[in-house]
Design an enzyme around this catalytic site. Structure first.
Site, PDB file in Angstrom:
ATOM      1  N   LYS A  80     -48.175   2.529 -74.230  1.00  0.00           N
ATOM      2  CA  LYS A  80     -48.112   1.200 -74.830  1.00  0.00           C
ATOM      3  C   LYS A  80     -48.873   0.226 -73.943  1.00  0.00           C
ATOM      4  CE  LYS A  80     -45.151  -2.785 -75.703  1.00  0.00           C
ATOM      5  NZ  LYS A  80     -43.814  -3.385 -75.686  1.00  0.00           N
ATOM      6  N   GLU A  99     -37.261 -15.028 -74.605  1.00  0.00           N
ATOM      7  CA  GLU A  99     -36.944 -13.863 -73.762  1.00  0.00           C
ATOM      8  C   GLU A  99     -36.385 -14.263 -72.404  1.00  0.00           C
ATOM      9  OE1 GLU A  99     -39.063  -9.693 -72.288  1.00  0.00           O
ATOM     10  OE2 GLU A  99     -40.086 -11.044 -73.666  1.00  0.00           O
ATOM     11  N   GLU A 128     -41.545   1.151 -79.833  1.00  0.00           N
ATOM     12  CA  GLU A 128     -42.002   0.123 -78.897  1.00  0.00           C
ATOM     13  C   GLU A 128     -40.814  -0.516 -78.175  1.00  0.00           C
ATOM     14  OE1 GLU A 128     -44.162  -4.266 -78.924  1.00  0.00           O
ATOM     15  OE2 GLU A 128     -44.291  -3.014 -80.716  1.00  0.00           O
ATOM     16  N   GLU A 144     -49.852 -11.234 -86.305  1.00  0.00           N
ATOM     17  CA  GLU A 144     -48.712 -11.569 -85.442  1.00  0.00           C
ATOM     18  C   GLU A 144     -49.076 -12.649 -84.436  1.00  0.00           C
ATOM     19  OE1 GLU A 144     -46.048  -9.524 -81.906  1.00  0.00           O
ATOM     20  OE2 GLU A 144     -46.624  -8.271 -83.612  1.00  0.00           O
ATOM     21  N   LYS A 178     -47.854 -16.757 -83.905  1.00  0.00           N
ATOM     22  CA  LYS A 178     -47.374 -17.343 -82.653  1.00  0.00           C
ATOM     23  C   LYS A 178     -48.198 -18.566 -82.266  1.00  0.00           C
ATOM     24  CE  LYS A 178     -45.652 -12.851 -81.065  1.00  0.00           C
ATOM     25  NZ  LYS A 178     -45.887 -11.688 -80.178  1.00  0.00           N
TER      26      LYS A 178
END
Length: 477
Positions: free
Chosen positions: A236, A286, A330, A464, A468
């Site tokens: 990843k 986060e 993921e 995506e 954002k």
């Protein structure tokens, strides 16, 4: 920051208070004891506090979580440490965190607390770290690591507001007694009175020019990453992109933060400012690390989908996300990495069940992870082990960071890096600096990223990051 007119009211209160606080120096070089005084005050918006009491060319820190009803502002640096570019140093990845920990240990015994029984649980050390421990850029707005003790701070917990002044003025000195008098003289009302008289009269520019987008470069990086994943070089990688815009006038930092706070009530709204009036701000969902009374919480946050136009569409998108093999894979990389790192440190972590974190314009797969802290384990030691997680870098971490450094044509700076505070008792709160922008006068660089794994599609990843960027643009302009 807003321009503060010079008038009688300002001279009589705000200016005099700032002079007393920010012009404090050690009595002699061998006596650098900091005296910390605190005063409970009536409620005040922390952004008003920041706008009214931050002098020019002073560092600042702001972080607010409305859901938790917690916020903190720090202004000026009475003591600080900057860690510069560490390229070539042995174990550089961990060295900057250790240097900051040494700063805490060297200074925490030099703070003499007054008027507050809970003083050791107040945030006193404010810190930020760049994504990488070194940078190839000639100019950096923020160093590889910075930690400071502020001159002035405000802490909000629920309906309790505490203003703290850290100063070199000795106990029982006339200057210290005068500061105490100022803090007790209807502090919040004095600040609010001036703010409402002058600040709201200022206009905010809204017209902007797109300086650079180059989305083809982003899709090229995604395709390159997919080839590296297919060849088993990577499992990843997080590909980030920068969008550069320019306004006709300087950005209004306070109003941008107000917009972010209104648009993203479930996120951490944050802003780090340097001495040159450059700011790194954003709305991050986060949490990297929170420790309160030895109880640790961290977030595994990876895998995302848009929100629906109505409740039915939203639930379908959420269910699809929870059942997506690609998105769950993921997410599992991130969850397993954090769990393993904490286990290696002997912290016996526990995972909550996989769930959805629904934000205003996006939803994520989310696994909270908990642990109890051993006495000999300090927060920065844990952050050094966790950062960067696969949520912002990739797997394997070192190879992913090498790829990021080689193929991203910009410096990440504080993007996707640890930003937070610590107290003198082992408590802390650090977020990950995503959904963010670097502001320099009338120029802004917006950052966004997407996790790339086997099965990722460049067009979907582009959609995506555009989502954002749009959320940031709405707040900034």
């Amino acid at each position: 920051m807003p321009v503060i007119p010079d008038n009688h009211f300002l001279t009589d209160y705000s200016q005099k208070l700032k002079e007393l606080i920010f012009l404090s120096h050690p009595v002699n070089k061998n006596d650098e004891q900091i005296v910390s005084i605190s005063q409970e005050i009536s409620p005040i918006d922390l952004l008003v506090f920041l706008a009214m009491l931050k002098p020019e060319n002073q560092v600042s820190f702001y972080c607010e979580n409305q859901r938790k009803q917690e916020a903190v502002v720090a202004i000026g640096a009475i003591k600080s440490l900057e860690v510069k570019n560490e390229r070539g140093e042995m174990n550089g990845r961990y060295n900057r965190f250790q240097q900051c920990q040494n700063f805490i240990e060297d200074n925490q015994d030099n703070i003499a607390f007054e008027d507050n029984l809970d003083s050791q649980k107040i945030p006193y050390f404010f810190s930020s770290f760049n994504f990488l421990e070194h940078s190839s850029d000639n100019y950096q707005a923020f160093p590889q690591a910075k930690i400071f003790i502020p001159y002035l701070q405000l802490v909000k917990k629920a309906n309790n507001y505490l203003v703290i002044v850290n100063t070199y003025h000795p106990k029982k000195s006339p200057e210290l007694n005068l500061i105490k008098q100022y803090l007790k003289q209807d502090f919040s009302q004095n600040i609010l009175h001036y703010y409402h008289r002058f600040y709201h009269s200022q206009s905010t520019p809204s017209r902007y020019t797109l300086e650079q987008s180059n989305y083809h470069n982003f899709t090229d990086k995604v395709n390159h990453s997919l080839k590296a994943i297919a060849s088993d070089k990577l499992t990843k990688i997080v590909v980030a992109h920068a969008l550069e815009i320019k306004l006709e006038e300087n950005f209004n930092i306070i109003k941008s933060l107000t917009n972010l706070r209104g648009n993203h009530p479930d996120c951490y709204i944050f802003c780090v400012g340097n001495e040159k009036e450059e700011y790194f701000l954003g709305a991050s969902p986060e949490r990297l690390l929170s420790i309160q009374d030895r109880q640790l919480v961290t977030d595994a946050l990876a895998g995302s989908a848009p929100r629906g136009k109505n409740d039915y569409d939203d639930s379908i998108l959420g269910e699809n996300l929870l059942n997506s093999e690609k998105e769950k894979r993921e997410h599992q990389f991130v969850s397993d990495y954090i769990f393993e790192k904490l286990s290696i440190m002997g912290l016996s972590p526990k995972r909550a069940s996989l769930q959805l974190l629904k934000l205003s314009n996006i939803q994520h797969l989310w696994t909270p992870i908990y642990a109890e802290i051993r006495e000999e384990c300090n927060p920065l030691e844990i952050i050094a082990q966790l950062h960067p997680t696969p949520a912002v870098a990739g797997i394997p971490i070192d190879i992913a960071c090498e790829e990021i450094e080689s193929y991203e044509n910009f410096d990440r700076s504080l993007y996707a890096a640890p930003i937070g505070w610590l107290d003198t008792n082992g408590n802390c709160e650090f977020i990950v600096g995503i959904r963010s922008a670097l502001i320099q006068g009338n120029y802004a660089r917006l950052y966004a990223g997407a996790g790339i794994v086997a099965g990722s599609k460049p067009d979907q990843e582009l959609t995506e990051i555009e989502l954002k960027f749009q959320a940031l643009l709405q707040a900034l302009v």
